[in-house]
Enzyme design. Structure first.
Site, PDB file in Angstrom:
ATOM      1  N   ASP A  86      -8.913   0.461 -25.716  1.00 19.79           N
ATOM      2  CA  ASP A  86      -9.477   0.445 -24.382  1.00 19.79           C
ATOM      3  C   ASP A  86      -9.534   1.804 -23.750  1.00 19.79           C
ATOM      4  OD1 ASP A  86     -10.186  -2.133 -24.025  1.00 19.79           O
ATOM      5  OD2 ASP A  86      -8.205  -2.763 -23.358  1.00 19.79           O
TER       6      ASP A  86
ATOM      7  N   ARG B  78      -2.331  -8.645 -21.365  1.00 21.10           N
ATOM      8  CA  ARG B  78      -3.282  -8.322 -22.434  1.00 21.10           C
ATOM      9  C   ARG B  78      -2.774  -7.214 -23.365  1.00 21.10           C
ATOM     10  NH1 ARG B  78      -6.405  -4.323 -21.680  1.00 21.10           N
ATOM     11  NH2 ARG B  78      -8.249  -5.120 -22.713  1.00 21.10           N
TER      12      ARG B  78
ATOM     13  N   PRO C 249       0.813  -1.226   0.000  1.00 18.77           N
ATOM     14  CA  PRO C 249       0.000   0.000   0.000  1.00 18.77           C
ATOM     15  C   PRO C 249       0.845   1.274   0.000  1.00 18.77           C
ATOM     16  CG  PRO C 249      -0.725  -1.533   1.722  1.00 18.77           C
ATOM     17  CD  PRO C 249       0.587  -2.047   1.191  1.00 18.77           C
TER      18      PRO C 249
ATOM     19  N   GLU D 175       2.296  -9.021   8.258  1.00 18.52           N
ATOM     20  CA  GLU D 175       2.198  -7.552   8.339  1.00 18.52           C
ATOM     21  C   GLU D 175       3.195  -6.865   7.412  1.00 18.52           C
ATOM     22  OE1 GLU D 175      -0.479  -6.716  10.057  1.00 18.52           O
ATOM     23  OE2 GLU D 175      -0.561  -8.858  10.557  1.00 18.52           O
TER      24      GLU D 175
HETATM   25  C1  58G Z   1       0.739  -2.937   5.268  1.00 13.86           C
HETATM   26  C2  58G Z   1      -0.048  -4.055   5.173  1.00 13.86           C
HETATM   27  C3  58G Z   1       1.978  -2.931   4.678  1.00 13.86           C
HETATM   28  C4  58G Z   1      -0.452  -4.682  -1.694  1.00 13.86           C
HETATM   29  C5  58G Z   1       0.405  -5.155   4.474  1.00 13.86           C
HETATM   30  C6  58G Z   1       2.445  -4.051   3.994  1.00 13.86           C
HETATM   31  C7  58G Z   1      -0.080  -5.607  -0.754  1.00 13.86           C
HETATM   32  C8  58G Z   1      -2.261  -4.028  -0.301  1.00 13.86           C
HETATM   33  C9  58G Z   1      -1.541  -3.884  -1.474  1.00 13.86           C
HETATM   34  C10 58G Z   1       1.669  -5.174   3.898  1.00 13.86           C
HETATM   35  C11 58G Z   1      -0.831  -5.703   0.413  1.00 13.86           C
HETATM   36  C12 58G Z   1      -1.960  -2.860  -2.480  1.00 13.86           C
HETATM   37  C13 58G Z   1       1.734  -7.669   3.682  1.00 13.86           C
HETATM   38  C14 58G Z   1       0.569  -8.047   2.847  1.00 13.86           C
HETATM   39  C15 58G Z   1       1.859  -6.344   1.706  1.00 13.86           C
HETATM   40  C16 58G Z   1       2.201  -6.353   3.147  1.00 13.86           C
HETATM   41  C17 58G Z   1       0.665  -7.274   1.576  1.00 13.86           C
HETATM   42  N1  58G Z   1      -1.909  -4.915   0.603  1.00 13.86           N
HETATM   43  N2  58G Z   1      -2.832  -1.931  -2.118  1.00 13.86           N
HETATM   44  N3  58G Z   1      -0.540  -6.550   1.416  1.00 13.86           N
HETATM   45  O1  58G Z   1      -1.480  -2.915  -3.588  1.00 13.86           O
END
Ligand code: 58G
Length: 247
Positions: A169, A154, A89, A116
């Protein structure tokens, strides 16, 4: 194109090679998917891949050592220019422009976190870019990796049957797609717009562009006013017309 994915859940990611457009691309040898499981690089009796965060707090993190070994093996096997991308994220938002840039490359290495997240030193040592699919948290990067693989695949030449369906697209021009209709002509009282049955190709093209611009203006104005690009005279006329027609 070759995708190398570092993941604790290879069977999940491999699903992209089993169905749909990406499945057919894999069958035809247009894409190759190789998964690298960090668990295979853990050498203790329990094959541990996670540990507790320094500083305390809830949850576990993926340990650096087996992750680094897995990434380095992937790098040795992937095309030379392949970037290592960590899906999180905190990354820059993945979009059609990024998908297009990657589709010109020979390979891409996708790193999927679980728990995490991962030890930040892995990012410091081996990650070239961090990408996010959007502002939400997933339980792992795998679904993100599958999104990236699909969006890139694609765009590869000869993956889509119709030659320019990828080009046509939504987003190739920063515009949302217009509405589409197929048979029958009436569905529960709702008619297909008459222009689409007129056979007047110029009028159809003009209607489709008007709908695209109008929908982009009302639903995603951020796309229309990106990079301070102004609407052309003709597009401004189409937008005015759309706004008049839609109250
Ligand atoms: C916070 C929470 C930081 C990509 C989880 C890192 C991966 C969302 C996205 C993580 C993801 C997105 C552990 C699980 C990354 C790690 C993974 N969550 N929004 N989670 O692209």
């Amino acid at each position: 194109m070759r995708f190398d994915v570092i993941t604790l859940l290879p069977e999940l990611v491999e699903a992209v090679t089993k169905s749909g457009v990406t499945g057919r691309a894999a069958d035809r040898g247009l894409i190759e998917l190789h998964c690298w499981n960090p668990r295979n690089y853990s050498h203790d009796v329990h094959r541990t891949v996670d540990d507790r965060p320094y500083g305390g707090g809830p949850g576990m993190l993926m340990k650096a050592d087996c992750l680094l070994d897995a990434i380095r093996d992937a790098r040795k096997n992937a095309p030379e220019e392949a970037k290592v991308v960590y899906l999180s994220p905190q990354g820059k938002t993945f979009n059609q422009q990024l998908a297009r840039q990657i589709s010109d490359q020979q390979g891409l290495i996708l790193l999927c976190g679980r728990y995490e997240g991962i030890d930040e030193r892995v990012v410091a040592l081996e990650v070239d870019e961090e990408w996010s699919l959007g502002d939400y948290v997933l339980s792992g990067g795998e679904l993100g990796a599958m999104v990236v693989i699909d969006a890139v695949t694609r765009l590869l030449p000869s993956v889509l049957g119709h030659k320019d369906s990828a080009e046509q697209d939504s987003f190739t021009e920063n515009l949302l797609d217009c509405e589409h209709y197929t048979r029958p002509e009436v569905v529960e009282e709702l008619q297909v717009p008459a222009v689409l049955k007129s056979g007047d190709h110029k009028a159809i093209e003009r209607w489709r562009r008007k709908q695209s611009i109008g929908r982009t203006y009302t639903r995603r104005p951020d796309l229309l006013f990106k990079e301070n690009i102004e609407l052309s005279k003709d597009d401004q006329i189409l937008l005015d017309e759309y706004l008049k027609e839609n109250r």
